[in-house]
Enzyme design. Structure first.
Site, PDB file in Angstrom:
ATOM      1  N   CYS A 217       1.153  -0.878  -0.027  1.00 60.17           N
ATOM      2  CA  CYS A 217       0.059   0.118   0.225  1.00 60.17           C
ATOM      3  C   CYS A 217       0.990   1.544  -0.116  1.00 60.17           C
ATOM      4  CB  CYS A 217      -1.076   0.092   0.881  1.00 60.17           C
ATOM      5  SG  CYS A 217      -2.193   1.156   0.873  1.00 60.17           S
TER       6      CYS A 217
ATOM      7  N   ASN B  80       0.269   4.376  -0.235  1.00 63.52           N
ATOM      8  CA  ASN B  80       0.390   5.637   0.521  1.00 63.52           C
ATOM      9  C   ASN B  80       0.153   5.502   1.797  1.00 63.52           C
ATOM     10  OD1 ASN B  80      -0.522   7.339  -1.331  1.00 63.52           O
ATOM     11  ND2 ASN B  80      -3.017   6.167  -1.856  1.00 63.52           N
TER      12      ASN B  80
ATOM     13  N   HIS C 190      -2.651  -5.221 -10.659  1.00 60.37           N
ATOM     14  CA  HIS C 190      -3.114  -3.587 -11.063  1.00 60.37           C
ATOM     15  C   HIS C 190      -3.357  -3.646 -12.330  1.00 60.37           C
ATOM     16  CE1 HIS C 190      -2.464  -1.246  -7.366  1.00 60.37           C
ATOM     17  NE2 HIS C 190      -1.289  -2.017  -7.514  1.00 60.37           N
TER      18      HIS C 190
ATOM     19  N   GLU D 218     -10.748   0.700  -5.439  1.00 65.16           N
ATOM     20  CA  GLU D 218      -9.504  -0.724  -5.013  1.00 65.16           C
ATOM     21  C   GLU D 218     -10.013  -1.760  -5.206  1.00 65.16           C
ATOM     22  OE1 GLU D 218      -6.600   0.161  -2.279  1.00 65.16           O
ATOM     23  OE2 GLU D 218      -7.222   2.372  -2.535  1.00 65.16           O
TER      24      GLU D 218
ATOM     25  N   CYS E 162      -4.277   6.506  -4.589  1.00 63.94           N
ATOM     26  CA  CYS E 162      -3.925   4.653  -4.981  1.00 63.94           C
ATOM     27  C   CYS E 162      -1.682   4.714  -4.915  1.00 63.94           C
ATOM     28  CB  CYS E 162      -4.370   3.363  -5.447  1.00 63.94           C
ATOM     29  SG  CYS E 162      -3.666   2.227  -5.113  1.00 63.94           S
TER      30      CYS E 162
ATOM     31  N   GLY F 254      -0.950   2.279  -6.964  1.00 60.03           N
ATOM     32  CA  GLY F 254      -1.780   2.085  -8.086  1.00 60.03           C
ATOM     33  C   GLY F 254      -1.018   3.396  -9.497  1.00 60.03           C
TER      34      GLY F 254
HETATM   35  N1  LIG Z   1      -4.725   1.913  -1.848  1.00 63.03           N
HETATM   36  C1  LIG Z   1      -3.085   1.433  -1.902  1.00 63.03           C
HETATM   37  C2  LIG Z   1      -3.293  -0.218  -2.137  1.00 63.03           C
HETATM   38  C3  LIG Z   1      -4.734  -1.160  -0.690  1.00 63.03           C
HETATM   39  C4  LIG Z   1      -4.533  -2.821  -1.412  1.00 63.03           C
HETATM   40  C5  LIG Z   1      -5.062  -2.441  -2.636  1.00 63.03           C
HETATM   41  N2  LIG Z   1      -6.068  -2.673  -2.033  1.00 63.03           N
HETATM   42  C6  LIG Z   1      -4.726  -4.542  -2.757  1.00 63.03           C
HETATM   43  O1  LIG Z   1      -5.532  -5.099  -2.365  1.00 63.03           O
HETATM   44  O2  LIG Z   1      -4.082  -4.687  -3.432  1.00 63.03           O
HETATM   45  C7  LIG Z   1      -1.797   1.884  -2.190  1.00 63.03           C
HETATM   46  O3  LIG Z   1      -2.379   3.133  -1.866  1.00 63.03           O
HETATM   47  O4  LIG Z   1      -1.169   1.167  -2.558  1.00 63.03           O
END
Ligand SMILES: N[C@@H](CCC[C@H](N)C(=O)O)C(=O)O
Length: 290
Positions: free
Chosen positions: A76, A78, A168, A217, A226, A229
């Protein structure tokens, strides 16, 4: 019922409830339900999920992240900036540059400090993983997924897939305001071609140094930002010849901007803010909160 102390933090509006496991103990089997509980805006605190700040044997600190549906993610962006801010401001680390362990490996954080407060963090996110099997996505294992045609719901799209330690998939759009985030996002997230699910990103290329970005997400739905992302979007844009390697790209997300470079050394570096919202005590009623 039991209680624990928490800190709510966000990076560009991507908010999580942070629990410091240097000071608190939470039962492992309750973590998915705690994530769902604290994330609930009506009966909990309201967030995109739960992040644990943990002791590590490989680094001064380790991050674990749970999405708002209780699923555990491996990385993650952030969250890493917020964990770095927390670790520095709470004396878990004393150096301004230090390692953070994640479920997808070690990353390096560098904090910018003004008057004792961390105002910005740069994370060396390491190298993107581009083999199909690393995303993971079904199909020929060793191949990359770049501008590949992808049929879904009776329509044909072009996708590029990148792992930043988590999966992603990037769709390019002409107008970010019209991107089908809430319609295509949830369908692609659960598509069987992504056996572990996928974070779905929509990107409008403004120029060689600027992207607009919106996200659906995995495990949390629409969020304001994200970090992984946005890194994946910059890598995808280089792979598609839309931006250049080694050049700083500004990614505009709903919650603000990140500056990201995919360096000639192979590593992706992301710089952005991290904010503390509040601290408090959470009364967890065994899933009865919400
Ligand atoms: N918000 C995040 C990513 C959080 C995890 C993602 N939803 C997953 O399941 O891979 C970021 O800032 O990267």
């Amino acid at each position: 019922m039991y209680s624990f102390s928490f800190t709510k933090m966000h990076g560009l509006g991507n908010s999580y409830i942070y629990v410091d496991l240097f000071r608190e103990t939470l039962p492992e089997e309750d973590l998915p339900a705690i994530a769902r509980s604290v994330a609930d805006v009506h009966t909990g605190i309201g967030s995109d999920g739960l992040i644990l700040i943990c002791p590590s044997e490989q680094a001064p600190v380790k991050m674990r992240i749970f999405n708002s549906d209780g699923s555990e993610g491996k990385n993650c962006g952030n969250g890493l900036r917020c964990v770095a801010k927390y670790a520095y401001e709470h004396g878990i680390v004393r150096d301004r540059s230090f390692l953070i362990e994640t479920l997808s490996g070690l990353v390096e954080a560098e904090v910018t400090v003004e008057n004792g407060e961390v105002t910005s963090v740069t994370i060396d996110m390491g190298e993107p993983r581009l083999r199909r099997s690393a995303i993971p996505m079904t199909g020929p294992e060793a191949e990359q997924v770049v501008a590949e045609s992808f049929a879904i719901d009776g329509r044909e799209y072009e996708i590029t897939a990148v792992s930043m330690g988590n999966p992603h998939v990037i769709f390019y759009v002409d107008d970010i305001e019209k991107a089908p985030v809430t319609t295509l996002g949830p369908v692609v997230e659960k598509d069987a071609r992504f056996p572990e699910g996928v974070n779905v990103e929509f990107v409008e290329v403004v120029s060689e140094r600027e992207l607009h970005f919106r996200v659906w997400e995995r495990g949390s739905g629409v969020t304001q930002a994200c970090g992984t992302g946005a890194c994946a979007a910059v890598v995808a844009s280089v792979l598609n010849g839309k931006t250049a390697r080694g050049v700083e790209t500004v990614v505009h997300l709903a919650g603000g901007n990140l500056t990201i470079t995919w360096g000639h050394d192979g590593k992706v570096r992301m710089t952005g803010p991290a904010e503390t919202v509040c601290t408090g005590v959470y009364y967890y009623r065994g899933g009865q909160n919400g």
